[in-house]
Design a protein around this motif. Structure first.
Motif, PDB file in Angstrom:
ATOM      1  N   ILE A   1      -6.240  -7.257   6.997  1.00 55.33           N
ATOM      2  CA  ILE A   1      -5.506  -6.211   6.283  1.00 55.33           C
ATOM      3  C   ILE A   1      -6.486  -5.184   5.721  1.00 55.33           C
ATOM      4  CG2 ILE A   1      -5.407  -7.490   4.109  1.00 55.33           C
ATOM      5  CD1 ILE A   1      -2.801  -4.984   5.561  1.00 55.33           C
ATOM      6  N   ARG A   2      -7.699  -5.621   5.428  1.00 53.91           N
ATOM      7  CA  ARG A   2      -8.725  -4.700   4.926  1.00 53.91           C
ATOM      8  C   ARG A   2      -9.047  -3.646   6.002  1.00 53.91           C
ATOM      9  NH1 ARG A   2     -12.175  -8.425   3.465  1.00 53.91           N
ATOM     10  NH2 ARG A   2     -12.217  -8.352   1.211  1.00 53.91           N
ATOM     11  N   LYS A   3      -9.225  -4.098   7.251  1.00 53.63           N
ATOM     12  CA  LYS A   3      -9.534  -3.178   8.357  1.00 53.63           C
ATOM     13  C   LYS A   3      -8.313  -2.316   8.704  1.00 53.63           C
ATOM     14  CE  LYS A   3     -13.153  -5.977  10.496  1.00 53.63           C
ATOM     15  NZ  LYS A   3     -13.526  -6.807  11.670  1.00 53.63           N
ATOM     16  N   PHE A   4      -7.126  -2.931   8.650  1.00 53.33           N
ATOM     17  CA  PHE A   4      -5.895  -2.189   8.922  1.00 53.33           C
ATOM     18  C   PHE A   4      -5.741  -1.051   7.924  1.00 53.33           C
ATOM     19  CE2 PHE A   4      -1.382  -1.344   8.366  1.00 53.33           C
ATOM     20  CZ  PHE A   4      -0.904  -1.295   9.674  1.00 53.33           C
ATOM     21  N   ALA A   5      -5.966  -1.356   6.652  1.00 51.98           N
ATOM     22  CA  ALA A   5      -5.845  -0.344   5.598  1.00 51.98           C
ATOM     23  C   ALA A   5      -6.864   0.774   5.799  1.00 51.98           C
ATOM     24  CB  ALA A   5      -6.017  -0.985   4.226  1.00 51.98           C
ATOM     25  N   ALA A   6      -8.068   0.408   6.207  1.00 45.01           N
ATOM     26  CA  ALA A   6      -9.101   1.421   6.446  1.00 45.01           C
ATOM     27  C   ALA A   6      -8.735   2.300   7.636  1.00 45.01           C
ATOM     28  CB  ALA A   6     -10.444   0.746   6.682  1.00 45.01           C
ATOM     29  N   LYS A   7      -8.203   1.686   8.682  1.00 45.68           N
ATOM     30  CA  LYS A   7      -7.826   2.419   9.898  1.00 45.68           C
ATOM     31  C   LYS A   7      -6.801   3.510   9.609  1.00 45.68           C
ATOM     32  CE  LYS A   7      -5.674   1.611  14.438  1.00 45.68           C
ATOM     33  NZ  LYS A   7      -5.167   0.565  15.376  1.00 45.68           N
TER      34      LYS A   7
ATOM     35  N   TYR B   1       0.840  -1.197   0.000  1.00 45.39           N
ATOM     36  CA  TYR B   1       0.000   0.000   0.000  1.00 45.39           C
ATOM     37  C   TYR B   1       0.873   1.246   0.000  1.00 45.39           C
ATOM     38  CZ  TYR B   1      -3.747  -3.127   1.566  1.00 45.39           C
ATOM     39  OH  TYR B   1      -4.666  -4.144   1.671  1.00 45.39           O
ATOM     40  N   LYS B   2       0.411   2.258  -0.707  1.00 44.16           N
ATOM     41  CA  LYS B   2       1.080   3.558  -0.655  1.00 44.16           C
ATOM     42  C   LYS B   2       0.397   4.401   0.417  1.00 44.16           C
ATOM     43  CE  LYS B   2       2.452   7.581  -3.384  1.00 44.16           C
ATOM     44  NZ  LYS B   2       2.318   8.287  -4.672  1.00 44.16           N
ATOM     45  N   GLN B   3       1.161   4.846   1.389  1.00 42.24           N
ATOM     46  CA  GLN B   3       0.604   5.609   2.489  1.00 42.24           C
ATOM     47  C   GLN B   3       0.310   7.058   2.082  1.00 42.24           C
ATOM     48  OE1 GLN B   3       3.332   3.158   5.786  1.00 42.24           O
ATOM     49  NE2 GLN B   3       3.307   5.389   5.837  1.00 42.24           N
ATOM     50  N   PRO B   4      -0.625   7.709   2.774  1.00 44.90           N
ATOM     51  CA  PRO B   4      -0.894   9.124   2.492  1.00 44.90           C
ATOM     52  C   PRO B   4       0.233  10.030   2.972  1.00 44.90           C
ATOM     53  CG  PRO B   4      -2.233   8.344   4.340  1.00 44.90           C
ATOM     54  CD  PRO B   4      -1.562   7.146   3.751  1.00 44.90           C
ATOM     55  N   GLY B   5       1.139   9.485   3.763  1.00 48.06           N
ATOM     56  CA  GLY B   5       2.278  10.222   4.316  1.00 48.06           C
ATOM     57  C   GLY B   5       2.911   9.346   5.383  1.00 48.06           C
ATOM     58  N   LYS B   6       3.856   9.876   6.143  1.00 46.07           N
ATOM     59  CA  LYS B   6       4.438   9.099   7.228  1.00 46.07           C
ATOM     60  C   LYS B   6       3.409   8.986   8.348  1.00 46.07           C
ATOM     61  CE  LYS B   6       8.730   8.270   9.635  1.00 46.07           C
ATOM     62  NZ  LYS B   6      10.122   8.711   9.907  1.00 46.07           N
ATOM     63  N   LEU B   7       3.251   7.777   8.869  1.00 42.92           N
ATOM     64  CA  LEU B   7       2.184   7.517   9.826  1.00 42.92           C
ATOM     65  C   LEU B   7       2.713   7.180  11.215  1.00 42.92           C
ATOM     66  CD1 LEU B   7      -0.039   5.257   7.538  1.00 42.92           C
ATOM     67  CD2 LEU B   7      -0.472   7.639   8.147  1.00 42.92           C
TER      68      LEU B   7
ATOM     69  N   LYS C   1      -6.135   4.694   6.539  1.00 39.05           N
ATOM     70  CA  LYS C   1      -6.462   5.381   5.282  1.00 39.05           C
ATOM     71  C   LYS C   1      -5.448   5.088   4.166  1.00 39.05           C
ATOM     72  CE  LYS C   1      -9.017   9.147   7.520  1.00 39.05           C
ATOM     73  NZ  LYS C   1      -9.093   8.496   8.854  1.00 39.05           N
ATOM     74  N   LEU C   2      -5.157   3.791   3.998  1.00 39.18           N
ATOM     75  CA  LEU C   2      -4.169   3.370   2.995  1.00 39.18           C
ATOM     76  C   LEU C   2      -4.773   3.187   1.607  1.00 39.18           C
ATOM     77  CD1 LEU C   2      -2.203   0.665   5.050  1.00 39.18           C
ATOM     78  CD2 LEU C   2      -1.697   3.113   4.823  1.00 39.18           C
ATOM     79  N   GLY C   3      -6.096   3.131   1.539  1.00 39.72           N
ATOM     80  CA  GLY C   3      -6.728   2.894   0.242  1.00 39.72           C
ATOM     81  C   GLY C   3      -6.588   1.442  -0.182  1.00 39.72           C
ATOM     82  N   ASP C   4      -6.665   1.200  -1.474  1.00 42.06           N
ATOM     83  CA  ASP C   4      -6.524  -0.154  -2.007  1.00 42.06           C
ATOM     84  C   ASP C   4      -5.049  -0.486  -2.237  1.00 42.06           C
ATOM     85  OD1 ASP C   4      -9.328  -0.777  -2.238  1.00 42.06           O
ATOM     86  OD2 ASP C   4      -9.404   0.632  -3.918  1.00 42.06           O
ATOM     87  N   PRO C   5      -4.689  -1.770  -2.198  1.00 41.06           N
ATOM     88  CA  PRO C   5      -3.295  -2.141  -2.456  1.00 41.06           C
ATOM     89  C   PRO C   5      -2.877  -1.778  -3.875  1.00 41.06           C
ATOM     90  CG  PRO C   5      -4.695  -4.102  -2.424  1.00 41.06           C
ATOM     91  CD  PRO C   5      -5.540  -2.959  -1.961  1.00 41.06           C
ATOM     92  N   ILE C   6      -1.629  -1.347  -4.025  1.00 39.85           N
ATOM     93  CA  ILE C   6      -1.129  -0.968  -5.350  1.00 39.85           C
ATOM     94  C   ILE C   6      -0.364  -2.099  -6.021  1.00 39.85           C
ATOM     95  CG2 ILE C   6      -1.043   1.487  -4.759  1.00 39.85           C
ATOM     96  CD1 ILE C   6       2.036   1.144  -4.489  1.00 39.85           C
ATOM     97  N   ALA C   7       0.015  -3.117  -5.248  1.00 41.00           N
ATOM     98  CA  ALA C   7       0.720  -4.275  -5.807  1.00 41.00           C
ATOM     99  C   ALA C   7       0.453  -5.486  -4.926  1.00 41.00           C
ATOM    100  CB  ALA C   7       2.220  -4.007  -5.910  1.00 41.00           C
ATOM    101  N   GLY C   8       0.541  -6.674  -5.518  1.00 42.65           N
ATOM    102  CA  GLY C   8       0.277  -7.879  -4.751  1.00 42.65           C
ATOM    103  C   GLY C   8       0.895  -9.114  -5.392  1.00 42.65           C
ATOM    104  N   ASN C   9       0.942 -10.176  -4.607  1.00 39.48           N
ATOM    105  CA  ASN C   9       1.420 -11.469  -5.086  1.00 39.48           C
ATOM    106  C   ASN C   9       0.968 -12.508  -4.063  1.00 39.48           C
ATOM    107  OD1 ASN C   9       2.749 -13.444  -6.604  1.00 39.48           O
ATOM    108  ND2 ASN C   9       4.574 -12.188  -6.903  1.00 39.48           N
ATOM    109  N   MET C  10       1.110 -13.773  -4.380  1.00 36.81           N
ATOM    110  CA  MET C  10       0.754 -14.818  -3.424  1.00 36.81           C
ATOM    111  C   MET C  10       1.349 -16.155  -3.847  1.00 36.81           C
ATOM    112  SD  MET C  10      -3.006 -16.353  -4.317  1.00 36.81           S
ATOM    113  CE  MET C  10      -2.508 -17.873  -3.533  1.00 36.81           C
ATOM    114  N   TYR C  11       1.562 -17.011  -2.848  1.00 38.07           N
ATOM    115  CA  TYR C  11       1.921 -18.401  -3.122  1.00 38.07           C
ATOM    116  C   TYR C  11       1.066 -19.278  -2.207  1.00 38.07           C
ATOM    117  CZ  TYR C  11       4.738 -18.292   1.194  1.00 38.07           C
ATOM    118  OH  TYR C  11       5.147 -18.168   2.506  1.00 38.07           O
ATOM    119  N   GLN C  12       1.178 -20.577  -2.398  1.00 46.50           N
ATOM    120  CA  GLN C  12       0.476 -21.523  -1.542  1.00 46.50           C
ATOM    121  C   GLN C  12       1.489 -22.475  -0.911  1.00 46.50           C
ATOM    122  OE1 GLN C  12      -3.600 -22.781  -3.226  1.00 46.50           O
ATOM    123  NE2 GLN C  12      -2.304 -22.655  -5.047  1.00 46.50           N
ATOM    124  N   ALA C  13       1.153 -22.967   0.275  1.00 46.96           N
ATOM    125  CA  ALA C  13       2.035 -23.925   0.950  1.00 46.96           C
ATOM    126  C   ALA C  13       1.222 -24.798   1.880  1.00 46.96           C
ATOM    127  CB  ALA C  13       3.116 -23.195   1.739  1.00 46.96           C
TER     128      ALA C  13
END
Length: 209
Positions: free
Chosen positions: A174-180, A148-154, A182-194
């Protein structure tokens, strides 16, 4: 005439890059939806694929199956960060203790905020990295990286977590954390399985402190 050819070549290259970029994004969207990261973890497809590499040059690809042994050490994460911007990086497992019974969703493995540019080592570690440790018999878990890109230093009021305990890792969102923050939507992502392997009991001992 030579200049005209160069311009045409440049336009062609840009067109190809645009098509490749669109295909990559489309492929990522499809993969994240196939693995139900959307909507289990986030609501929207990130705009780009996050470059995540484990030791021995082991790259993460969306949906790829890795083992806890291979991902036990903190990976290198790279992106094109803006020099004066700050970012938050998270790795989270929505399948705790299993995908069929995710009563501890999410169990977060890594959380770093206030990352300047793209230098994770200079960020503020809120939760130290813990590798994958799916319980035996619980099948494949999804491990999702989000940037996530922050709105500034937090100023984060989260409890700082070490990698010597599993306390306060579960029931994360992470959805609630981002809302708390004010991070908005993620700008990049990836995932694996294990899924479980022989390294998991070693990790559990580490988490006993």
């Amino acid at each position: 005439m030579v200049l005209r050819h160069e311009i045409r070549a440049a336009i062609l290259c840009l067109g190809i890059a645009s098509v490749v970029g669109t295909r990559l994004l489309s492929s990522m969207a499809q993969a994240l939806q196939t693995h139900e990261v959307i909507p289990d973890v986030v609501d929207k497809v990130p705009a780009s694929v996050l470059n995540v590499t484990y030791p021995n040059n082991l790259g993460v690809e969306i949906g790829k199956v890795l083992t806890p042994t291979l991902v036990k050490d903190q990976p290198t994460v790279q992106w094109d960060g803006e020099a004066n911007a700050f970012y938050t990086l998270c790795m989270t497992d929505p399948d705790a203790p299993s995908r069929q019974n995710p009563k501890f969703r999410e169990w977060h493995h890594w959380l770093v905020g206030n990352i300047p540019g793209s230098d994770v080592s200079k960020g503020e570690t809120l939760s130290q990295y813990i590798g994958s440790g799916p319980p035996q018999g619980t099948g494949l878990h999804r491990y999702v990286f989000l940037l996530y890109k922050q709105p500034g230093k937090l100023t984060f009021d989260e409890k700082r977590l070490t990698n010597r305990s599993g306390d306060n890792r579960g029931k994360f969102s992470i959805r609630k954390f981002a809302a708390k923050y004010k991070l908005g939507d993620p700008i990049a992502g990836n995932m694996y399985q294990a899924e479980y392997d022989d390294y998991v009991p070693i990790l559990y001992k580490q988490l006993e402190g």
